[in-house]
Motif scaffolding. Structure first.
Motif, short mmCIF file in Angstrom:
data_model
loop_
_atom_site.label_atom_id
_atom_site.label_comp_id
_atom_site.label_asym_id
_atom_site.label_seq_id
_atom_site.Cartn_x
_atom_site.Cartn_y
_atom_site.Cartn_z
N LEU A 97 -98.42 -71.47 32.19
CA LEU A 97 -97.79 -70.48 33.07
C LEU A 97 -96.46 -70.01 32.49
N ASP A 98 -96.10 -68.77 32.79
CA ASP A 98 -94.76 -68.29 32.45
C ASP A 98 -93.89 -68.36 33.69
N ALA A 99 -92.63 -68.04 33.53
CA ALA A 99 -91.67 -68.14 34.64
C ALA A 99 -92.09 -67.28 35.84
N GLY A 100 -92.69 -66.14 35.57
CA GLY A 100 -93.09 -65.24 36.66
C GLY A 100 -94.15 -65.81 37.58
N ALA A 101 -94.88 -66.81 37.12
CA ALA A 101 -95.93 -67.43 37.94
C ALA A 101 -95.41 -68.64 38.71
N CYS A 102 -94.10 -68.90 38.61
CA CYS A 102 -93.52 -70.08 39.23
C CYS A 102 -92.55 -69.70 40.36
N ALA A 103 -92.65 -70.44 41.45
CA ALA A 103 -91.67 -70.36 42.53
C ALA A 103 -90.97 -71.71 42.59
N TYR A 104 -89.71 -71.68 42.96
CA TYR A 104 -88.96 -72.93 43.13
C TYR A 104 -88.12 -72.81 44.38
N VAL A 105 -88.10 -73.90 45.15
CA VAL A 105 -87.30 -73.95 46.37
C VAL A 105 -86.23 -75.01 46.18
N GLY A 106 -84.97 -74.58 46.20
CA GLY A 106 -83.86 -75.49 46.03
C GLY A 106 -82.72 -75.15 46.98
N ASP A 107 -81.84 -76.14 47.20
CA ASP A 107 -80.80 -75.95 48.20
C ASP A 107 -79.38 -76.20 47.71
N ASP A 108 -79.22 -76.74 46.49
CA ASP A 108 -77.89 -77.18 46.08
C ASP A 108 -77.62 -76.78 44.63
N TRP A 109 -76.40 -77.01 44.17
CA TRP A 109 -75.97 -76.57 42.84
C TRP A 109 -76.87 -77.03 41.71
N PRO A 110 -77.41 -78.26 41.73
CA PRO A 110 -78.29 -78.65 40.62
C PRO A 110 -79.55 -77.79 40.50
N ASP A 111 -79.82 -76.98 41.52
CA ASP A 111 -81.02 -76.13 41.52
C ASP A 111 -80.76 -74.72 40.95
N LEU A 112 -79.51 -74.38 40.73
CA LEU A 112 -79.18 -73.00 40.34
C LEU A 112 -79.84 -72.55 39.04
N ASP A 113 -79.84 -73.38 38.01
CA ASP A 113 -80.47 -72.99 36.74
C ASP A 113 -81.96 -72.72 36.92
N VAL A 114 -82.61 -73.56 37.70
CA VAL A 114 -84.04 -73.38 37.94
C VAL A 114 -84.29 -72.08 38.71
N LEU A 115 -83.49 -71.84 39.72
CA LEU A 115 -83.65 -70.61 40.51
C LEU A 115 -83.45 -69.37 39.64
N GLY A 116 -82.60 -69.46 38.64
CA GLY A 116 -82.38 -68.34 37.74
C GLY A 116 -83.51 -68.10 36.77
N TRP A 117 -84.37 -69.08 36.58
CA TRP A 117 -85.46 -68.97 35.61
C TRP A 117 -86.78 -68.52 36.23
N VAL A 118 -87.10 -69.00 37.42
CA VAL A 118 -88.41 -68.74 38.02
C VAL A 118 -88.57 -67.30 38.48
N GLY A 119 -89.83 -66.91 38.64
CA GLY A 119 -90.14 -65.57 39.13
C GLY A 119 -89.82 -65.38 40.60
N LEU A 120 -89.89 -66.46 41.36
CA LEU A 120 -89.61 -66.38 42.79
C LEU A 120 -88.67 -67.51 43.20
N PRO A 121 -87.36 -67.26 43.20
CA PRO A 121 -86.38 -68.27 43.64
C PRO A 121 -86.23 -68.24 45.15
N ILE A 122 -86.32 -69.41 45.77
CA ILE A 122 -86.31 -69.52 47.23
C ILE A 122 -85.29 -70.57 47.65
#
Length: 160
Positions: A96-121
Motif C-alpha cells: 500500500l502507499d500512503a494514500g491507502a492508509c488512514a491513521y487515527v491519533g490524538d497526541d503529539w507523537p502522532d503528528l508525523d504519522v498524520l502528515g504521511w497518511v492519505g486520511l489523517p483523523i
C-alpha cells in the motif's frame, strides 16, 4: 468521499483513541483500560469487509494485546518509538502507499504519522495541533466510539 473509498488500512493509536486516555492501576499494580464495545464491533466489520486494521501505540500493555486478540486485529505494534516508521513498514509489506492508509491519533507523537497518511483523523478531544493536522475530526471523543465513527464512514463510502 473518494478519499474514504481508497482506504485499505485503518491504523489506530490506542491511548486517547480507543480508550479515553486514562490508565488505572489497581492496588496490586495491575493495569486497567476501558475499551468501548461499539469500537470492537466496528473493527470486526472493517476486517470482515477486507479493510486491514492495525494498532500502533507508544506504550506496552497486556490489555491491548488481549483486546486485539479478541477482535482478530492482525497488526499490533506496542512500545513503538517511531510510529511513522512502523506504519510505513506495514504499508510496504501490504503493498500500500500512503494514500491507502488512514491513521487515527490524538497526541503529539502522532503528528508525523498524520502528515504521511492519505486520511489523517483525530478524535474530538485530541490535542489542538493534532486536530489541526487532521482532515477529519470525529464527533466522538477518545474511548467513546471513535473507531465506530471511522468505520461507519469508511464502510458507507463503499456503498453504491
Amino acid at each position: 468521499m473518494q478519499q474514504l473509498r481508497s482506504i485499505k488500512l485503518a491504523a489506530f493509536d490506542v491511548d486517547g483513541v480507543l480508550t479515553d486516555g486514562r490508565i488505572h492501576y489497581l492496588s496490586d499494580g495491575t493495569e486497567m483500560l476501558s475499551f468501548h464495545v461499539h469500537d470492537g464491533a466496528a473493527i470486526k466489520r472493517l476486517l470482515q469487509r477486507g479493510i486491514q486494521v492495525a494498532l500502533i501505540t507508544g506504550r506496552a500493555s497486556p490489555m491491548v494485546g488481549k483486546r486485539a486478540l479478541e477482535l482478530g486485529i492482525p497488526h499490533v505494534f506496542q512500545n513503538v518509538g517511531d510510529k511513522l516508521d512502523v506504519l510505513r513498514g506495514l504499508a510496504t509489506r501490504l503493498g500500500l502507499d500512503a494514500g491507502a492508509c488512514a491513521y487515527v491519533g490524538d497526541d503529539w507523537p502522532d503528528l508525523d504519522v498524520l502528515g504521511w497518511v492519505g486520511l489523517p483523523i483525530a478524535p474530538a478531544n485530541a490535542q489542538p495541533e493534532v486536530r489541526a493536522a487532521a482532515a477529519l475530526v470525529t464527533a466522538a471523543a477518545g474511548g467513546c466510539g471513535v473507531a465506530a465513527e471511522v468505520s461507519r464512514l469508511l464502510l458507507e463510502s463503499r456503498q453504491p
